[in-house]
Design an enzyme around this catalytic site. Structure first.
Site, PDB file in Angstrom:
ATOM      1  N   HIS A  28      -1.533   0.542  -9.697  1.00  0.00           N
ATOM      2  CA  HIS A  28      -2.149  -0.452  -8.801  1.00  0.00           C
ATOM      3  C   HIS A  28      -2.774  -1.612  -9.601  1.00  0.00           C
ATOM      4  O   HIS A  28      -3.993  -1.812  -9.551  1.00  0.00           O
ATOM      5  CB  HIS A  28      -3.187   0.205  -7.881  1.00  0.00           C
ATOM      6  CG  HIS A  28      -3.452  -0.595  -6.632  1.00  0.00           C
ATOM      7  ND1 HIS A  28      -3.793  -0.025  -5.433  1.00  0.00           N
ATOM      8  CD2 HIS A  28      -3.432  -1.942  -6.403  1.00  0.00           C
ATOM      9  CE1 HIS A  28      -3.978  -0.974  -4.522  1.00  0.00           C
ATOM     10  NE2 HIS A  28      -3.766  -2.153  -5.096  1.00  0.00           N
ATOM     11  N   GLU A  70      -4.073   7.618  -4.764  1.00  0.00           N
ATOM     12  CA  GLU A  70      -4.285   6.908  -6.029  1.00  0.00           C
ATOM     13  C   GLU A  70      -5.536   7.483  -6.679  1.00  0.00           C
ATOM     14  O   GLU A  70      -6.572   7.524  -6.021  1.00  0.00           O
ATOM     15  CB  GLU A  70      -4.444   5.412  -5.781  1.00  0.00           C
ATOM     16  CG  GLU A  70      -3.139   4.799  -5.293  1.00  0.00           C
ATOM     17  CD  GLU A  70      -3.208   3.292  -5.086  1.00  0.00           C
ATOM     18  OE1 GLU A  70      -4.263   2.693  -5.339  1.00  0.00           O
ATOM     19  OE2 GLU A  70      -2.197   2.713  -4.669  1.00  0.00           O
ATOM     20  N   ARG A 121       0.860  -1.183   0.000  1.00  0.00           N
ATOM     21  CA  ARG A 121       0.000   0.000   0.000  1.00  0.00           C
ATOM     22  C   ARG A 121       0.898   1.234   0.000  1.00  0.00           C
ATOM     23  O   ARG A 121       1.961   1.240   0.638  1.00  0.00           O
ATOM     24  CB  ARG A 121      -0.898   0.035   1.241  1.00  0.00           C
ATOM     25  CG  ARG A 121      -2.087  -0.923   1.204  1.00  0.00           C
ATOM     26  CD  ARG A 121      -3.129  -0.512   0.178  1.00  0.00           C
ATOM     27  NE  ARG A 121      -4.294  -1.381   0.175  1.00  0.00           N
ATOM     28  CZ  ARG A 121      -4.450  -2.445  -0.632  1.00  0.00           C
ATOM     29  NH1 ARG A 121      -3.514  -2.786  -1.499  1.00  0.00           N
ATOM     30  NH2 ARG A 121      -5.559  -3.167  -0.579  1.00  0.00           N
TER      31      ARG A 121
HETATM   32  P1  NDP Z   1      -0.735 -11.605   4.385  1.00  0.00           P
HETATM   33  O1  NDP Z   1      -1.591 -11.282   5.551  1.00  0.00           O
HETATM   34  O2  NDP Z   1      -0.552 -13.024   3.996  1.00  0.00           O
HETATM   35  O3  NDP Z   1       0.704 -10.968   4.577  1.00  0.00           O
HETATM   36  C1  NDP Z   1       0.883  -9.750   5.196  1.00  0.00           C
HETATM   37  C2  NDP Z   1       2.254  -9.739   5.783  1.00  0.00           C
HETATM   38  O4  NDP Z   1       2.455  -8.453   6.379  1.00  0.00           O
HETATM   39  C3  NDP Z   1       2.471 -10.779   6.872  1.00  0.00           C
HETATM   40  O5  NDP Z   1       3.553 -11.588   6.520  1.00  0.00           O
HETATM   41  C4  NDP Z   1       2.818  -9.944   8.075  1.00  0.00           C
HETATM   42  O6  NDP Z   1       3.878 -10.515   8.815  1.00  0.00           O
HETATM   43  C5  NDP Z   1       3.307  -8.661   7.455  1.00  0.00           C
HETATM   44  N1  NDP Z   1       3.333  -7.604   8.432  1.00  0.00           N
HETATM   45  C6  NDP Z   1       2.356  -7.182   9.250  1.00  0.00           C
HETATM   46  N2  NDP Z   1       2.829  -6.231  10.068  1.00  0.00           N
HETATM   47  C7  NDP Z   1       4.123  -6.068   9.735  1.00  0.00           C
HETATM   48  C8  NDP Z   1       5.154  -5.248  10.224  1.00  0.00           C
HETATM   49  N3  NDP Z   1       4.938  -4.408  11.221  1.00  0.00           N
HETATM   50  N4  NDP Z   1       6.378  -5.330   9.650  1.00  0.00           N
HETATM   51  C9  NDP Z   1       6.592  -6.178   8.630  1.00  0.00           C
HETATM   52  N5  NDP Z   1       5.659  -7.011   8.157  1.00  0.00           N
HETATM   53  C10 NDP Z   1       4.445  -6.940   8.705  1.00  0.00           C
HETATM   54  O7  NDP Z   1      -1.350 -10.762   3.180  1.00  0.00           O
HETATM   55  P2  NDP Z   1      -1.090 -10.937   1.613  1.00  0.00           P
HETATM   56  O8  NDP Z   1       0.308 -11.388   1.402  1.00  0.00           O
HETATM   57  O9  NDP Z   1      -2.184 -11.711   1.021  1.00  0.00           O
HETATM   58  O10 NDP Z   1      -1.244  -9.411   1.144  1.00  0.00           O
HETATM   59  C11 NDP Z   1      -0.358  -8.434   1.631  1.00  0.00           C
HETATM   60  C12 NDP Z   1      -0.773  -7.053   1.200  1.00  0.00           C
HETATM   61  O11 NDP Z   1      -0.514  -6.874  -0.174  1.00  0.00           O
HETATM   62  C13 NDP Z   1      -2.266  -6.728   1.326  1.00  0.00           C
HETATM   63  O12 NDP Z   1      -2.577  -6.352   2.642  1.00  0.00           O
HETATM   64  C14 NDP Z   1      -2.440  -5.603   0.345  1.00  0.00           C
HETATM   65  O13 NDP Z   1      -2.227  -4.383   1.009  1.00  0.00           O
HETATM   66  C15 NDP Z   1      -1.322  -5.814  -0.660  1.00  0.00           C
HETATM   67  N6  NDP Z   1      -1.818  -6.207  -1.973  1.00  0.00           N
HETATM   68  C16 NDP Z   1      -1.538  -5.384  -3.038  1.00  0.00           C
HETATM   69  C17 NDP Z   1      -1.930  -5.751  -4.312  1.00  0.00           C
HETATM   70  C18 NDP Z   1      -1.632  -4.879  -5.464  1.00  0.00           C
HETATM   71  O14 NDP Z   1      -2.426  -4.862  -6.392  1.00  0.00           O
HETATM   72  N7  NDP Z   1      -0.523  -4.180  -5.471  1.00  0.00           N
HETATM   73  C19 NDP Z   1      -2.672  -6.990  -4.568  1.00  0.00           C
HETATM   74  C20 NDP Z   1      -2.919  -7.762  -3.379  1.00  0.00           C
HETATM   75  C21 NDP Z   1      -2.484  -7.368  -2.135  1.00  0.00           C
HETATM   76  P3  NDP Z   1       3.602 -11.098  10.281  1.00  0.00           P
HETATM   77  O15 NDP Z   1       2.676 -12.251  10.072  1.00  0.00           O
HETATM   78  O16 NDP Z   1       4.924 -11.438  10.797  1.00  0.00           O
HETATM   79  O17 NDP Z   1       2.954  -9.989  11.028  1.00  0.00           O
HETATM   80  C1  DGY Z   2      -5.877  -6.029  -2.809  1.00  0.00           C
HETATM   81  O1  DGY Z   2      -6.584  -7.014  -3.089  1.00  0.00           O
HETATM   82  O2  DGY Z   2      -5.679  -5.640  -1.665  1.00  0.00           O
HETATM   83  C2  DGY Z   2      -5.219  -5.330  -3.962  1.00  0.00           C
HETATM   84  O3  DGY Z   2      -4.652  -4.143  -3.624  1.00  0.00           O
HETATM   85  C3  DGY Z   2      -6.004  -5.277  -5.212  1.00  0.00           C
HETATM   86  O4  DGY Z   2      -6.204  -6.562  -5.682  1.00  0.00           O
END
Ligand code: NDP
Ligand code: DGY
Length: 326
Positions: free
Chosen positions: A291, A272, A243
């Protein structure tokens, strides 16, 4: 008959897969902001009145005002995204409303886009394409448009969750030497990619490529700031597909324009869309995408179907395929 149907508001035109599921279920009456552009706030506040269910997007801020406008009928919010930072979770929980989201189904598409953005940024693809078009390509030159390669490098992933792990799996075959990751807790699945759990400072100072794939939380907001960029190697490349608000963009601009870091690739920004006169867009070493992490036809179709099924589960008081634990 229609008096018995539950009322649902959908904040945008969404892929047909989801619409078909809702209409086949025959339990809800759908009203929709029938546009590819975001619903104006006033229309959202109007459209949600009396709704039992809301299907929204990441660009819709669902806060106390929206929940108040909805009134007591609202049972479920289904977001067409895995990120849920646009939802006021405390307010939603207080009202006993369930939340559905779309994890897993977009992991591959987002990881793939992240790798594409990393390579495009590190190997300066947009600059190269531009030079071909504008006549800047005069001959093959030994040091022209050189960038950085993954082979033998150290990659640092901030947030080795679903997407972070899928990124790591895709990057390792490029010959990455060390894979560092940081987050709140060490992940057993990191062993599959020889991931080393390290403090954030270690990751920042030792990585050649830093990939941000964590969720946006109060803790991660503004995490990539002046102090963060000052610890990076001057040859390092910064990629963010999580994000925009995780990054302090003013500090990123300073780091990129002063040569403190080599380059940045961003799929997400604040705001955005990023205004076309934004300073970041003046930099050759900054690649900005609109995005599009999950933007494949099939992924968006599956997300739409999942969001519809989540919505139906919430309306009918049954299991949702992907319910967020509040
Ligand atoms: P997950 O919940 O699987 O992963 C999120 C990760 O964030 C976890 O590994 C968690 O680690 C980590 N995290 C949380 N707090 C912290 C912190 N303080 N420091 C470092 N790491 C931290 O979610 P997804 O992988 O499915 O998705 C991640 C993000 O990607 C979404 O929340 C969204 O914002 C973004 N996204 C963007 C997209 C795009 O189009 N660009 C598409 C899809 C998603 P821990 O478990 O150790 O807390
Ligand atoms: C999400 O799902 O959070 C992405 O940013 C868009 O797919």
């Amino acid at each position: 008959m229609s008096g018995k149907l539950m009322k649902v508001f959908i904040t945008r035109r969404i892929p047909q897969e989801g619409m078909k599921i809702l209409s086949a279920a025959g339990v809800c009456e759908v009203s929709q902001w029938d546009s590819d552009e975001p619903v104006p706030r006033a229309e959202l506040l109007k459209g949600i009145q009396g709704a039992h269910g809301l299907l929204c997007l990441l660009s819709d801020k669902v806060d106390a005002e929206v929940l108040e406008a909805a009134g007591p009928n609202l049972k479920v919010i289904s977001t067409l995204s895995v990120g849920f930072d646009h939802l006021a979770i405390d307010e939603i929980k207080k009202r006993g409303i369930r939340v559905g989201y779309t994890p897993d189904v977009l992991t591959d598409a987002t990881a793939e886009l992240t790798v594409a953005l990393l390579l495009a940024t590190a190997r300066r693809l947009p600059e190269g394409v531009e030079e071909v078009k504008n006549g800047g390509w005069s001959s093959w030159k030994p040091l022209w448009l050189c960038g950085y390669g993954l082979s033998g490098s150290t990659v640092g992933i901030i947030g080795l969750g679903r997407i972070g792990m899928a990124i790591a799996q895709r990057l390792m075959p490029f010959g990455v030497k060390r894979l560092l990751y940081s987050g709140r807790t060490a992940k057993p699945h990191a062993a599959e990619v020889n991931g080393e759990f390290v403090p954030l400072d270690t990751l920042v100072s030792e990585s050649d490529f830093i990939v941000v794939s964590c969720s946006l939380t109060p803790e991660t907001q503004g995490m990539c700031d002046k102090s963060f960029f000052s610890k990076m190697k001057p040859t390092a490349v910064f990629i963010n597909t999580s994000r925009g608000a995780v990054v302090n963009q003013e500090h990123l601009y300073e780091a990129l324009s002063s040569g403190q870091i080599a380059a940045a690739g961003l799929d997400v920004t604040t705001p955005e869309p990023l205004p076309t006169n934004h300073r970041l867009l003046t930099l050759k070493n900054c690649v900005v995408l609109p995005h599009i992490g999950s933007a494949t036809y099939s992924t968006r179709g599956v997300m739409s179907a999942l969001a519809a099924r989540n919505l139906l589960g919430g309306l009918q008081g049954t299991d949702m395929p992907s319910e967020l634990t509040l």
